[in-house]
Scaffold this active site. Structure first.
Site, short mmCIF file in Angstrom:
data_model
loop_
_atom_site.label_atom_id
_atom_site.label_comp_id
_atom_site.label_asym_id
_atom_site.label_seq_id
_atom_site.Cartn_x
_atom_site.Cartn_y
_atom_site.Cartn_z
N ASP A 2 0.84 -1.20 0.00
CA ASP A 2 0.00 0.00 0.00
C ASP A 2 0.87 1.25 0.00
O ASP A 2 1.71 1.44 0.87
CB ASP A 2 -0.89 -0.02 1.24
CG ASP A 2 -2.15 0.81 1.10
OD1 ASP A 2 -2.07 1.87 0.47
OD2 ASP A 2 -3.19 0.40 1.62
N THR A 37 -6.91 3.55 -2.36
CA THR A 37 -6.63 2.16 -1.96
C THR A 37 -7.65 1.16 -2.50
O THR A 37 -7.28 0.18 -3.14
CB THR A 37 -6.58 2.07 -0.42
OG1 THR A 37 -5.44 2.80 0.04
CG2 THR A 37 -6.45 0.62 0.04
N ASN A 48 -12.63 5.01 -1.79
CA ASN A 48 -12.74 4.33 -0.50
C ASN A 48 -14.09 4.66 0.12
O ASN A 48 -14.79 3.79 0.63
CB ASN A 48 -11.62 4.78 0.45
CG ASN A 48 -10.24 4.43 -0.06
OD1 ASN A 48 -10.04 3.41 -0.70
ND2 ASN A 48 -9.26 5.28 0.24
N ASP A 65 -9.78 -3.73 5.91
CA ASP A 65 -10.84 -4.63 5.44
C ASP A 65 -11.00 -4.58 3.92
O ASP A 65 -11.08 -5.61 3.25
CB ASP A 65 -12.17 -4.32 6.13
CG ASP A 65 -12.52 -2.84 6.19
OD1 ASP A 65 -12.08 -2.07 5.31
OD2 ASP A 65 -13.23 -2.43 7.13
N ARG A 66 -11.00 -3.37 3.35
CA ARG A 66 -11.21 -3.25 1.90
C ARG A 66 -10.09 -3.91 1.10
O ARG A 66 -10.31 -4.43 0.01
CB ARG A 66 -11.36 -1.79 1.51
CG ARG A 66 -10.18 -0.88 1.86
CD ARG A 66 -10.52 0.58 1.60
NE ARG A 66 -9.43 1.52 1.89
CZ ARG A 66 -9.24 2.11 3.05
NH1 ARG A 66 -10.05 1.82 4.06
NH2 ARG A 66 -8.25 2.96 3.23
N HIS A 92 1.38 8.32 4.92
CA HIS A 92 0.51 9.47 5.12
C HIS A 92 1.02 10.37 6.24
O HIS A 92 0.99 11.60 6.13
CB HIS A 92 -0.91 9.00 5.47
CG HIS A 92 -1.76 8.69 4.29
ND1 HIS A 92 -2.15 9.64 3.38
CD2 HIS A 92 -2.31 7.52 3.86
CE1 HIS A 92 -2.91 9.09 2.45
NE2 HIS A 92 -3.01 7.79 2.72
N ASP A 100 -0.98 -0.29 -4.74
CA ASP A 100 -2.32 0.18 -5.10
C ASP A 100 -2.32 1.64 -5.54
O ASP A 100 -3.31 2.13 -6.08
CB ASP A 100 -3.29 -0.02 -3.94
CG ASP A 100 -2.82 0.64 -2.65
OD1 ASP A 100 -1.65 1.05 -2.58
OD2 ASP A 100 -3.64 0.75 -1.71
N HIS A 101 -1.22 2.35 -5.30
CA HIS A 101 -1.01 3.74 -5.70
C HIS A 101 0.34 4.13 -5.13
O HIS A 101 0.95 3.36 -4.37
CB HIS A 101 -2.11 4.67 -5.16
CG HIS A 101 -2.32 4.55 -3.67
ND1 HIS A 101 -1.45 5.07 -2.75
CD2 HIS A 101 -3.30 3.93 -2.95
CE1 HIS A 101 -1.86 4.79 -1.53
NE2 HIS A 101 -2.98 4.09 -1.61
#
Length: 549
Positions: free
Chosen positions: A31, A72, A93, A155-156, A306, A349-350
């Protein structure tokens, strides 16, 4: 003659090996990993982890996301479906649902219950995903035999990669629980081994939180980052400065107890440790007939990125630690499954932008953008023009949703209103492009950024106007520290794409531009199954092309 027969036998074995599908496919999504981390930290990685994958696999050096927004949930979904938000239906998201007229979270589903704890963190499902994933296609191809499992702290990130037909997806319930949980969408109870693991693992989690987070090497050796103390970095609650050591024992109570682990490198360690236990206890890769699928997402890199930004000591330490954890995981796969019996791919994912304050301090462009100020500007305009303050229903994710009911009451032409608002937007500070939904439906753009906006625009779910910000401008929610992602600029789209294991070509470095939506059809080809139902059909052929000996 014997020599000729021997050569023929070798050739036949090579052909058979080339045609053999893997017993296990492992997808790893790191991530918020920028591609340039592979270059910046290369010397720190040594011959292990990331460099082992590069040396013994196929690496795409110019892999990019081909849409906006780079978030994400969208990234994980696009990797595993092989298509973009315009098709698969995961547009953020969180996003504004214009049918329910409220903001929704991508995997929330009150129809299901938490399995594994008393919290509500398991009320989730993949029902908003309308495309199939590689894991779904593998299940269908094998008459729903073989196992498909997702795992991530988020979770996602656990749910979306393995789609609708997974045996199970696990995510981390922090707070006072410190457990891996799931949803009743998948099962009514956790396997006995997971319950036992959760109980025994508490001791290890407590060990992580019993000592400060210190750098794994001497801090003066961290030469690929900026200095440790910067005003533009975030801090934990109850922490005075964003510097090492981060005193986890004293921070635990004010930072969500076990949830604190998410924002440390130990979140990745515990994820890969649980992944090993899944491989062992579910006997992944052991079925003689059917292939298994394991999707692993490493979320802590995003939480840390972040908070501190890509130039921080914290990020360098996180990737040095992750490199070791990744190497241990590869060794585990080799010993438990066999290095010729599985295929692994690794991507992100990015990526992420540098902290704007950091750029500004070095005389580079950067800044912060306020949605609230923009909303006020647009409402002032519509009030002066139409005597209404209700025409703007919602502004989120750089999209404007118009109030259809108010437009009807005022008998306005919606396209005229869109164009008038676009004129305001394009003259507004820090906005780079603005385009209406009607234009996106009628025009096919071939150049970025509007081509990327178009790939991210979902006719059913997206707003009436989409706008993009100028480079290195981010939400003013980060003005006090940290950074974010979501754009179509290279700093957000350029990610690693690496294939490894099985019969993957070794030591190849491909420089041509490729897209992350090419991963799914490539893995589908390796598994000898139908690609996902909305997938790109453009395979990354270099992974199959071995150099002639």
């Amino acid at each position: 003659m014997k020599k000729l027969l021997s050569l023929l036998l070798v050739c036949n074995i090579c052909i058979l090996n080339a045609q053999k599908k893997p017993k296990l496919v492992v997808g790893i999504v790191v991530d918020q990993m920028r591609y340039d981390y592979l270059l910046r930290f290369n010397d720190k990685f040594g011959s292990k982890g990331f460099n082992k994958l590069i040396e013994n696999g196929t690496t795409y050096e110019n892999g990019h996301y081909n849409y906006i927004p780079t978030y994400t949930a969208v990234g994980h979904t696009s990797v595993y479906t092989g298509t973009t938000p315009k098709n698969h239906g995961i547009v953020g998201n969180n996003w504004y649902d214009k049918f329910e007229q409220k903001s929704i979270y991508v995997v929330d589903d009150a129809n299901y219950k938490t399995v594994g704890s008393e919290s509500k963190e398991g009320q989730k499902s993949p029902y908003r995903l309308i495309a199939s994933t590689i894991a779904d296609q593998l299940k269908v191809a094998q008459d729903f035999k073989g196992k498909s499992i997702g795992i991530a702290i988020k979770d996602r990130s656990a749910i979306l990669p393995v789609g609708h037909t997974a045996d199970v997806a696990y995510w981390f319930d922090g707070a006072n629980n410190g457990k891996w949980i799931t949803s009743s969408y998948y099962t009514d109870k956790l396997p006995n081994w997971v319950n036992l693991y959760n109980t025994e693992n508490k001791l290890k989690l407590d060990e992580y939180l019993a000592s400060p987070w210190v750098t794994s090497k001497k801090i003066e050796d961290y030469t690929e980052c900026t200095t440790d103390h910067n005003y533009f970095e975030g801090t934990f609650h109850n922490e005075d400065k964003p510097i090492f050591p981060h005193n986890l024992p004293s921070l635990k109570e004010k930072n969500g107890n076990y949830s604190l682990l998410k924002s440390t490198p130990f979140g990745n360690t515990m994820t890969l440790d649980f992944a090993k236990q899944i491989i062992k206890n579910e006997e992944l890769g052991k079925d003689k007939t059917n292939s298994d699928f394991l999707a692993v997402s490493l979320s802590s890199t995003d939480y840390i990125g972040h908070k501190y930004g890509p130039a921080s000591v914290e990020i360098e330490d996180t990737y040095i630690r992750l490199n070791k954890d990744l190497d241990d995981f590869i060794s585990y796969l080799n010993s438990k499954v066999g290095n010729e019996n599985y295929v692994l791919f690794l991507t992100a994912d990015h990526a992420v932008v540098q902290v704007p304050h950091y750029l500004i301090d070095h005389k580079a462009p950067g800044g912060y953008f306020s949605n609230r100020e923009l909303q006020k500007k647009l409402i002032d305009f519509t009030f002066k023009k139409y005597k209404s303050t209700k025409l703007i229903e919602n502004i989120s994710n750089n999209q404007i949703f118009l109030n259809r009911k108010e437009i009807g009451l005022l008998t306005l032409n919606i396209e005229t209103l869109e164009n008038e608002l676009i004129e305001v937007l394009i003259n507004y500070k820090d906005i780079h492009k603005a385009v209406s939904a009607h234009t996106l439906q009628r025009t096919e753009f071939t150049r970025a950024p509007l081509s990327l906006v178009q790939e991210g625009y979902n006719q059913k779910l997206s707003g009436d106007i989409i706008f993009t910000l100028e480079p290195t401008i981010i939400s003013n929610g980060y003005v006090k520290g940290g950074t974010t992602h979501g754009t179509g600029y290279n700093y957000d789209t350029h990610v690693p794409i690496i294939f490894y294991g099985g019969n993957i070509a070794k030591g190849k470095a491909i420089k041509k531009p490729v897209s992350i939506t090419q991963i799914a059809p490539t893995i589908s080809n390796i598994l000898k199954i139908q690609e996902p139902n909305m997938s790109s059909l453009d395979i990354l052929i270099e992974v199959f092309e071995k150099d002639k000996e």
